[in-house]
Design an enzyme around this catalytic site. Structure first.
Site, PDB file in Angstrom:
ATOM      1  N   CYS A   1       7.840  60.948  66.570  1.00 15.52           N
ATOM      2  CA  CYS A   1       8.102  59.990  67.660  1.00 15.52           C
ATOM      3  C   CYS A   1       7.473  60.422  68.980  1.00 15.52           C
ATOM      4  O   CYS A   1       7.427  59.643  69.931  1.00 15.52           O
ATOM      5  CB  CYS A   1       9.604  59.789  67.822  1.00 15.52           C
ATOM      6  SG  CYS A   1      10.372  59.163  66.326  1.00 15.52           S
TER       7      CYS A   1
ATOM      8  N   HIS B   1      10.593  56.753  74.627  1.00 20.14           N
ATOM      9  CA  HIS B   1      10.603  56.418  73.208  1.00 20.14           C
ATOM     10  C   HIS B   1      11.878  55.628  72.916  1.00 20.14           C
ATOM     11  O   HIS B   1      12.978  56.031  73.304  1.00 20.14           O
ATOM     12  CB  HIS B   1      10.532  57.706  72.393  1.00 20.14           C
ATOM     13  CG  HIS B   1      10.885  57.512  70.957  1.00 20.14           C
ATOM     14  ND1 HIS B   1      10.294  56.534  70.182  1.00 20.14           N
ATOM     15  CD2 HIS B   1      11.771  58.140  70.158  1.00 20.14           C
ATOM     16  CE1 HIS B   1      10.821  56.581  68.976  1.00 20.14           C
ATOM     17  NE2 HIS B   1      11.708  57.544  68.934  1.00 20.14           N
TER      18      HIS B   1
ATOM     19  N   ASN C   1      13.738  51.651  66.155  1.00 17.43           N
ATOM     20  CA  ASN C   1      12.921  52.820  66.483  1.00 17.43           C
ATOM     21  C   ASN C   1      11.631  52.769  65.644  1.00 17.43           C
ATOM     22  O   ASN C   1      11.677  52.986  64.440  1.00 17.43           O
ATOM     23  CB  ASN C   1      13.747  54.075  66.173  1.00 17.43           C
ATOM     24  CG  ASN C   1      12.982  55.375  66.378  1.00 17.43           C
ATOM     25  OD1 ASN C   1      11.758  55.371  66.514  1.00 17.43           O
ATOM     26  ND2 ASN C   1      13.701  56.474  66.392  1.00 17.43           N
TER      27      ASN C   1
HETATM   28  N1  COA Z   1      27.525  51.491  60.049  1.00 19.41           N
HETATM   29  C1  COA Z   1      28.836  51.743  60.051  1.00 19.41           C
HETATM   30  N2  COA Z   1      29.355  52.975  60.128  1.00 19.41           N
HETATM   31  C2  COA Z   1      28.499  53.998  60.214  1.00 19.41           C
HETATM   32  C3  COA Z   1      27.099  53.816  60.210  1.00 19.41           C
HETATM   33  C4  COA Z   1      26.627  52.500  60.128  1.00 19.41           C
HETATM   34  N3  COA Z   1      25.320  52.221  60.125  1.00 19.41           N
HETATM   35  N4  COA Z   1      26.512  55.016  60.305  1.00 19.41           N
HETATM   36  C5  COA Z   1      27.486  55.939  60.372  1.00 19.41           C
HETATM   37  N5  COA Z   1      28.678  55.322  60.299  1.00 19.41           N
HETATM   38  C6  COA Z   1      29.999  55.935  60.333  1.00 19.41           C
HETATM   39  C7  COA Z   1      29.999  57.336  59.765  1.00 19.41           C
HETATM   40  O1  COA Z   1      30.134  57.310  58.365  1.00 19.41           O
HETATM   41  C8  COA Z   1      31.184  57.937  60.460  1.00 19.41           C
HETATM   42  O2  COA Z   1      32.329  57.519  59.806  1.00 19.41           O
HETATM   43  P1  COA Z   1      33.522  58.567  59.492  1.00 19.41           P
HETATM   44  O3  COA Z   1      33.966  59.045  60.856  1.00 19.41           O
HETATM   45  O4  COA Z   1      34.505  57.731  58.773  1.00 19.41           O
HETATM   46  O5  COA Z   1      32.877  59.643  58.699  1.00 19.41           O
HETATM   47  C9  COA Z   1      31.190  57.270  61.832  1.00 19.41           C
HETATM   48  O6  COA Z   1      30.407  56.077  61.679  1.00 19.41           O
HETATM   49  C10 COA Z   1      30.590  58.138  62.920  1.00 19.41           C
HETATM   50  O7  COA Z   1      29.362  58.694  62.435  1.00 19.41           O
HETATM   51  P2  COA Z   1      28.461  59.582  63.339  1.00 19.41           P
HETATM   52  O8  COA Z   1      27.255  59.981  62.558  1.00 19.41           O
HETATM   53  O9  COA Z   1      29.313  60.668  63.944  1.00 19.41           O
HETATM   54  O10 COA Z   1      28.068  58.537  64.475  1.00 19.41           O
HETATM   55  P3  COA Z   1      27.481  58.770  65.892  1.00 19.41           P
HETATM   56  O11 COA Z   1      28.452  58.324  66.921  1.00 19.41           O
HETATM   57  O12 COA Z   1      26.881  60.135  66.059  1.00 19.41           O
HETATM   58  O13 COA Z   1      26.290  57.725  65.911  1.00 19.41           O
HETATM   59  C11 COA Z   1      23.888  57.711  65.696  1.00 19.41           C
HETATM   60  C12 COA Z   1      25.236  57.876  64.975  1.00 19.41           C
HETATM   61  C13 COA Z   1      22.796  57.926  64.673  1.00 19.41           C
HETATM   62  C14 COA Z   1      23.824  56.291  66.256  1.00 19.41           C
HETATM   63  C15 COA Z   1      23.789  58.741  66.853  1.00 19.41           C
HETATM   64  O14 COA Z   1      24.121  60.033  66.382  1.00 19.41           O
HETATM   65  C16 COA Z   1      22.417  58.781  67.453  1.00 19.41           C
HETATM   66  O15 COA Z   1      21.987  57.839  68.074  1.00 19.41           O
HETATM   67  N6  COA Z   1      21.672  59.891  67.291  1.00 19.41           N
HETATM   68  C17 COA Z   1      20.288  59.969  67.693  1.00 19.41           C
HETATM   69  C18 COA Z   1      19.451  59.498  66.563  1.00 19.41           C
HETATM   70  C19 COA Z   1      18.031  59.209  66.931  1.00 19.41           C
HETATM   71  O16 COA Z   1      17.779  58.608  67.942  1.00 19.41           O
HETATM   72  N7  COA Z   1      17.106  59.616  66.054  1.00 19.41           N
HETATM   73  C20 COA Z   1      15.736  59.383  66.210  1.00 19.41           C
HETATM   74  C21 COA Z   1      15.162  60.279  67.251  1.00 19.41           C
HETATM   75  S1  COA Z   1      13.452  60.077  67.342  1.00 19.41           S
END
Ligand code: COA
Length: 337
Positions: free
Chosen positions: A117, A259, A289
């Site tokens: 990215c 990004h 993304n």
């Molecule tokens: N739909 C519904 N529930 C979802 C889900 C989805 N698409 N994805 C995850 N969950 C659930 C998980 O299973 C978890 O449930 P649980 O508590 O029962 O286990 C809960 O939501 C929280 O998951 P978590 O992974 O802790 O969520 P989060 O608040 O960290 O959000 C992201 C996840 C990916 C949105 C966040 O971590 C993020 O934006 N990270 C950066 C990622 C990124 O930008 N990557 C590319 C960089 S170039």
């Protein structure tokens, strides 16, 4: 305090392209257990575009490149260099040559550059070095990815985030001014495991003493929270360093062009830099993304909609797998405001 320059660099045209197929969050909720509410509130994403076909990356990249050349008023035959930033080539030996052929950029040399990215940002800076040394005069930089090929469509933690697309800029030598005002690039391979698209092979014996690994790439694996923490810490730092190198401060920035990974990352970075939300470019709701494509697609939309004007100062930052991150401060277009 500007960085030492040979010749100046100007960014004089942009273009973008995205596949026709749209998958919105509602549609995605039939693929994995998720909802529009969850995806939109955690990421700001509403829909993504998905590419079809084995040569899709070449097709959308050439389309974006053509649009950028047209805006710049540059003929494809006048290009000296094409840099394609991508992690999802149509051909692992390189896809820039296929784009060169499709554009008819007959005298241009082309190569691929991989920095996930951060790829577009790294390619922009790489192109500027060729221009500043006087080696090349006119360069097409493309950021393009078709990550849908490598997503695990059963993994709701990652598949909701990504989409496909391409964006491009034309950069040219300028003898009168330098529009790339400052930059800063970083890698930290110690954190590689946070976000990977790894090769995985199985041993195949050729002779009793010699074996090789044969296999393919595995779907994207990501530790979402670690990537989030990395982005909100490193991105403001790297922008401040690039601004320092440009001899500028955040209040001189007209547009924050990050990004497009996640709206919450954009908001957190803007808040740390005290940049108001009306100066933050965001279009991830429409594309998700798109990795190396996200910065040039967003730039292209804001330029074509008339928000970004010639002479505007843009602070751009890419970040992602590697881990890699970087920032560039540049002024848009040829003329002053
Ligand atoms: N739909 C519904 N529930 C979802 C889900 C989805 N698409 N994805 C995850 N969950 C659930 C998980 O299973 C978890 O449930 P649980 O508590 O029962 O286990 C809960 O939501 C929280 O998951 P978590 O992974 O802790 O969520 P989060 O608040 O960290 O959000 C992201 C996840 C990916 C949105 C966040 O971590 C993020 O934006 N990270 C950066 C990622 C990124 O930008 N990557 C590319 C960089 S170039």
């Amino acid at each position: 305090m500007q960085q030492d320059i040979g010749r100046g660099v100007a960014i004089i045209g942009c273009g973008s392209a995205a596949p026709d197929t749209v998958l919105d969050n509602q549609g995605l909720s039939h693929v994995v257990d998720t909802s529009d509410e969850w995806i939109a509130s955690r990421t700001g994403i509403r829909q993504r575009r998905l590419a079809q076909g084995d040569r899709a990356l070449t097709g959308i990249s050439a389309q974006a490149g053509k649009a950028a050349l047209e805006m710049a008023g540059v003929a494809a035959e006048d290009l000296d260099l094409i840099i394609l930033a991508t992690s999802t080539p149509d051909d692992l030996f390189g896809t820039a040559s296929l784009i060169q052929a499709e554009l008819g950029a007959i005298k241009a040399v082309g190569f691929d550059l991989t920095a996930a990215c951060s790829g577009f940002l790294f390619a922009l800076v790489t192109a500027s070095q060729f221009i500043r040394t006087g080696a090349y005069r006119t360069v097409l930089v493309i950021g393009a990815d078709v990550l849908s090929r490598w997503i695990d469509w059963n993994d709701r933690r990652t598949c909701v985030l990504f989409g496909d697309g391409a964006g491009a800029v034309v950069m040219q030598a300028s003898d009168t001014s330098d529009r790339l005002l400052g930059f800063d690039l970083h890698s930290d391979g110690r954190q590689n495991s946070c976000l990977t698209l790894p090769f995985q092979g199985a041993e195949r014996s050729l002779t009793p003493d010699i074996a090789v690994q044969q296999g393919t790439y595995q779907p994207i694996a990501m530790s979402g929270q670690e990537v989030y923490r990395f982005a909100v810490k490193r991105v403001p730092e790297v922008i401040e360093k690039a601004l320092f190198r440009a001899g500028m401060s955040t209040d001189q920035v007209d547009w924050l062009l990050l990004h497009q990974a996640n709206q919450r990352i954009l908001d957190a970075v803007a808040q740390r830099l005290s940049i108001p939300s009306d100066r933050v470019i965001s279009n991830m709701a429409s594309y998700g993304n798109t990795s190396a494509a996200s910065i040039p697609i967003a730039l292209d939309e804001w330029v074509r909609q008339g928000h970004i004007k010639p002479g505007d100062v843009i602070a751009a930052s890419g970040f992602g797998a590697g881990l890699t991150w970087g920032a560039a401060i540049f002024q848009w277009g040829q003329s002053d405001r």
